[in-house]
Design an enzyme around this catalytic site. Structure first.
Site, PDB file in Angstrom:
ATOM      1  N   ASP A 336       0.886  -1.229  -0.051  1.00 28.15           N
ATOM      2  CA  ASP A 336       0.084  -0.110   0.138  1.00 28.15           C
ATOM      3  C   ASP A 336       1.052   1.086  -0.190  1.00 28.15           C
ATOM      4  O   ASP A 336       2.033   1.267   0.476  1.00 28.15           O
ATOM      5  CB  ASP A 336      -0.571   0.590   0.707  1.00 28.15           C
ATOM      6  N   GLU A 371       1.888  -0.431  -4.773  1.00 29.79           N
ATOM      7  CA  GLU A 371       0.635   0.807  -5.606  1.00 29.79           C
ATOM      8  C   GLU A 371       1.933   2.254  -5.276  1.00 29.79           C
ATOM      9  O   GLU A 371       2.400   2.404  -4.650  1.00 29.79           O
ATOM     10  CB  GLU A 371       0.172   0.649  -4.203  1.00 29.79           C
TER      11      GLU A 371
END
EC number: 3.2.1.196
Length: 657
Positions: A336, A371
Site C-alpha cells: 500500500d 501501489e
C-alpha cells in the site's frame, strides 16, 4: 523483584525456547525499558530489561510460558520539538508481537498527550501482547509459483468475500477458515483464478473518529501490530494463526497463490492527536519521518509516515515480510502507498528497503506488487520501481474506462495500454507482467457501479460526500442508480462485457475485483473503507450466473493465447500482435490519432478481437481466413462465419481461425 537474565539481542520480539522467553525491543533514544507481564488475575509485574546491545534492549524471563500477556513501558525524554514522546505511564505494544489480547478502543487513556504528556496510567485498559509458540504441520505444502505470465489476481476481503456465502457453514463465514473451504476454493478454480490477493489481515485498529460515528475501519489499512493476524477474522483468536495457515495450505493444494496487502507506510497512531499504541512511545524519532518542528511528515494522508530509510525500521519491515513468507507460506505482497518504501526522503530505486528486499534470498523469490504512489510531492512513481516489482497500472484503468465509457481516447492510446503500457514499464529489464492491469479495485467504484453512477454517493461515510475521488470516468448510461429499462440494462451489460474483455485479454497481469464477476454494487459508494455491512459484503444470492460464466470463459480463453501468457514484449513482425482497421488493413498514423473507434487486434495469428466503440452498427471486414466466434461470445459449436462482422454500437467480439 525478580531480575531478568540478560538474554540475547536477537531476534526481535518475544520468543519461547522451551525454558523461558527472550524479550527484545529496539529503541535508539530510550533511557530505560520495563517489561510488564500480567498474571491470570491481571496483576502487573515489572522488570527492567537488563541487556542493552547497541540500540536493542533485551532480557530473558525464566519459566515464562506461551500465553503470557505482556507489554512495555519505555522511559526517555518528553521533547516534542525534537521528536521524542516517551511516556512510561502508557503500556506499549511490542511491534513484533504475534498475538494481541484486547481491543483498540477510543479512550483518552490511550493517548500520550499532544504538547503536554498525559501521565495517567492506562495498563488496565491497554491491549496486551501474548507470547505464542509456533508448532504447525505444513505436511507437503509447496508454493504454486505460478509464472507471472499465467497469473490471474483476484482482490478480495476475507469477510466480504465469504460472510454471506450460503454454501459455507454459518459458523465460519467471514473467517480465514472460510477461505479454505472447498466451496470457495472450487469457485476460484472454476473462475480461473491463480492468486488470491487479500486486503490487510495484519491486526489493525479503527480510527477514533470512526468509532465515535459508530463506524469501523473495514478495509484494514490502519495497522497496529504487523506480525499479528487480525483476530476478528478468526473463529477463535487463540487459533487464528493455524486457521490462516490451514486456508493457505488448502489454497496451495488447489494451485492458488495467496498475496497479502500489507501496509508499511504508516501506523494506526495517526497524527499527533492520535492514539499511542506502540511506535510513538518506543522511539518516535526513529520510526517516523519527523519535520523540523517535531510534527510528522504526512505523506500518506493518514497522519504519519514510517521512516523506511532508517536502518532499524528497514530491519523491522524486512523481518515482518519474512515472517509472513516463512511462517505462513504466503506467496507475495501488494504494498500500500509503496512510494513511501523508496523515500530517502526523495524516491530512489536503490532505497534501503528496496535493496534489502532485493538481497534477501526469501523476499526476492516472491511476488512483489507496488501501489506506486503516495500523496507527497514527487509521490507518483508509476513505472519507476525496481525490476523485482510489478505495479498497479492506473494508466490502464483510466484508459479502459475512457475508451468504453467516455469515448474520448484515441486508438493509439488505447492500444498502448492494451500492450502492457510498454512506454511506462519496458525498462530495466522488466517484463509485461510488471503492469498490473485493473479496471476496478477495492478503492473506487465496483464495475457495476462504473456503468450505473456518474457521481459518487458516499454519504454513509459521514463526511458529507467529500471523501472519495471525483475522477471516476464512469457512465450511468442515462440514469443515475441501479435498475431501469430493459434497454438500459442491456447497454450497461454490454459496457461491463467490454471492460472485462479489455482487462482479461490485454497484455500484462490482470487483477479482478471480487464481486465484479457477478455484478456486485456498493450503490455508488466509491470509498467504502468504513462500511462493514451489506454494502460491501458480496451477496451471493443475487449473483449473476451469466456474468460469472462470461468472466470465467474470458479467463480460460486468455490462457489459450500464447501472446498473453508468454510474458515477452510484442515486437513488430514477431507474430504476437497485429493492429488492423475496420478493413483489416494496418492503421495509418491519422487513424491511430483521429480515426473512428474501430479496431481489430490479431493475437498469435489465430485470435481476433474485433472492436466497434462507435455509436453506430458498423461492418468490420475480418482478415483473410475462416473465422468463428468463440466463447463467451458464442456457443461451443459455431459454423464458419462470413468475412464480415456486423459490429453493434459499443460492442466487441472475439474470433478464432
Amino acid at each position: 523483584m525478580t531480575r531478568l537474565a540478560i538474554g540475547k539481542p536477537a531476534p526481535l520480539g518475544a520468543h519461547y525456547d522451551g525454558q523461558g522467553v527472550n524479550f527484545t525491543l529496539f529503541s535508539a533514544h530510550a533511557e530505560r525499558v520495563e517489561l510488564c507481564v500480567f498474571d491470570a488475575n491481571g496483576q502487573e509485574h515489572r522488570y527492567d530489561l537488563p541487556g542493552h546491545s547497541g540500540d536493542i534492549w533485551h532480557g530473558y524471563l525464566p519459566d515464562a510460558r506461551p500465553g503470557l500477556r505482556y507489554g512495555y513501558r519505555v522511559h526517555g525524554p518528553w521533547q516534542p520539538a525534537e521528536g521524542h514522546r516517551f511516556n512510561p505511564a502508557k503500556l506499549l505494544i511490542d511491534p513484533c508481537a504475534r498475538q494481541i489480547d484486547g481491543e483498540f478502543k477510543d479512550n483518552p487513556l490511550l493517548h500520550a498527550g499532544h504538547n503536554e504528556p498525559d501521565y495517567r496510567d492506562n495498563a488496565a485498559i491497554a491491549p496486551k501482547c501474548v507470547v505464542v509458540v509456533d508448532h504447525y504441520d505444513w505436511e507437503d505444502d509447496a508454493p504454486p509459483r505460478t509464472p507471472w505470465g499465467s497469473t490471474i489476481i483476484y482482490e478480495a476481503h476475507v469477510k466480504g468475500l465469504t460472510y454471506l456465502h450460503p454454501e459455507i457453514p454459518v459458523e465460519i463465514r467471514g473467517t480465514y477458515k472460510a477461505l479454505g473451504h472447498p466451496v470457495m476454493i472450487n469457485y476460484l478454480k472454476q473462475l480461473g483464478i491463480t492468486a488470491l490477493e487479500l486486503l490487510p489481515v495484519a491486526q489493525f485498529a479503527s480510527e477514533p473518529r470512526l468509532q465515535r460515528m459508530g463506524l469501523s475501519n473495514y478495509w484494514g489499512y490502519n495497522p497496529v501490530a504487523m506480525f499479528a493476524l487480525h483476530p476478528a477474522y478468526a473463529c477463535s483468536p487463540e487459533t487464528a494463526l493455524d486457521e490462516f495457515r490451514d486456508a493457505i495450505k488448502a489454497l496451495h493444494k488447489a494451485g492458488i497463490e495467496v498475496i497479502l496487502d500489507i501496509v508499511l507506510n504508516h501506523s494506526a497512531e495517526l497524527d499527533l492527536d492520535g492514539p499511542l499504541f506502540s511506535l510513538r512511545g518506543i522511539d518516535n524519532r526513529s520510526y517516523y519521518w519527523i519535520r523540523e518542528d517535531g510534527d510528522y511528515h504526512n505523506w500518506t494522508g493518514c497522519g504519519n509516515t514510517l521512516n523506511l530509510s532508517h536502518p532499524a525500521v528497514v530491519d523491522y519491515a524486512s523481518a515482518c515480510l519474512r515472517y509472513w513468507v516463512e511462517t505462513c507460506h504466503v506467496d507475495g505482497f501488494r504494498f500500500d502507498l509503496a512510494a513511501v518504501m523508496g523515500r530517502t526522503p526523495e524516491f530512489r530505486q536503490d532505497a534501503p528497503l528496496f535493496t534489502a528486499i532485493q538481497n534477501c534470498p526469501v523476499l526476492s523469490q516472491v511476488k512483489l506488487i507496488a501501489e506506486p504512489w503516495d500523496i507527497a510531492p514527487g509521490g507518483y512513481q508509476v513505472g519507476n520501481f525496481p525490476p523485482l516489482f510489478a505495479e498497479w497500472n492506473d494508466h490502464f484503468r483510466d484508459a479502459a474506462r475512457r475508451f468504453w465509457l467516455h469515448y474520448d481516447l484515441p486508438l493509439g492510446a488505447f492500444a498502448g495500454r492494451f500492450a502492457a503500457s510498454s512506454d511506462v514499464f519496458k525498462r530495466n529489464g522488466r517484463l509485461p507482467s510488471a503492469a498490473i492491469n485493473l479496471v476496478t479495485a477495492h478503492d473506487g467504484f465496483t464495475l457495476r457501479d462504473c456503468v450505473c453512477f456518474n457521481h459518487k454517493h458516499n454519504e454513509a461515510n459521514g463526511e458529507e460526500n467529500r471523501d472519495g475521488t471525483n475522477n471516476n470516468y464512469s457512465n450511468n448510461h442515462g440514469k443515475e442508480g441501479l435498475g431501469g429499462s430493459l434497454d438500459l440494462v442491456e447497454r450497461r451489460r454490454d459496457s461491463i462485457h467490454a471492460l472485462l474483455t479489455t482487462l482479461l485479454l490485454s497484455q500484462g497481469t490482470p487483477m479482478l475485483l471480487a464481486g465484479d464477476e457477478h455484478g456486485h454494487s456498493q450503490h455508488g459508494n466509491n470509498n467504502a473503507y468504513c462500511q462493514d455491512n451489506q454494502l460491501t459484503w458480496l451477496d451471493w444470492s443475487q449473483a449473476s450466473s451469466g456474468l460469472t460464466a462470461f468472466t470465467a470463459a474470458l479467463i480460460h480463453l486468455r490462457k489459450r493465447i500464447p501472446a498473453l501468457v508468454e510474458n515477452r514484449w510484442w515486437e513488430e513482425g514477431d507474430g504476437n500482435v497485429r493492429w488492423l482497421n475496420r478493413y483489416a488493413q494496418p492503421l495509418s498514423t491519422d487513424e491511430w490519432q483521429n480515426g473512428p473507434k474501430q479496431l481489430q487486434i490479431l493475437l498469435s495469428d489465430r485470435f481476433l478481437i474485433a472492436i466497434n466503440a462507435t455509436l453506430e452498427v458498423t461492418e468490420i471486414v475480418l482478415p483473410a481466413g475462416e473465422w468463428h466466434a468463440i466463447p463467451p461470445f458464442a456457443g461451443e459449436d459455431n459454423p464458419v462465419i462470413t468475412a464480415v462482422w456486423q459490429g453493434p454500437a459499443h460492442g466487441l467480439c472475439v474470433f478464432q481461425r
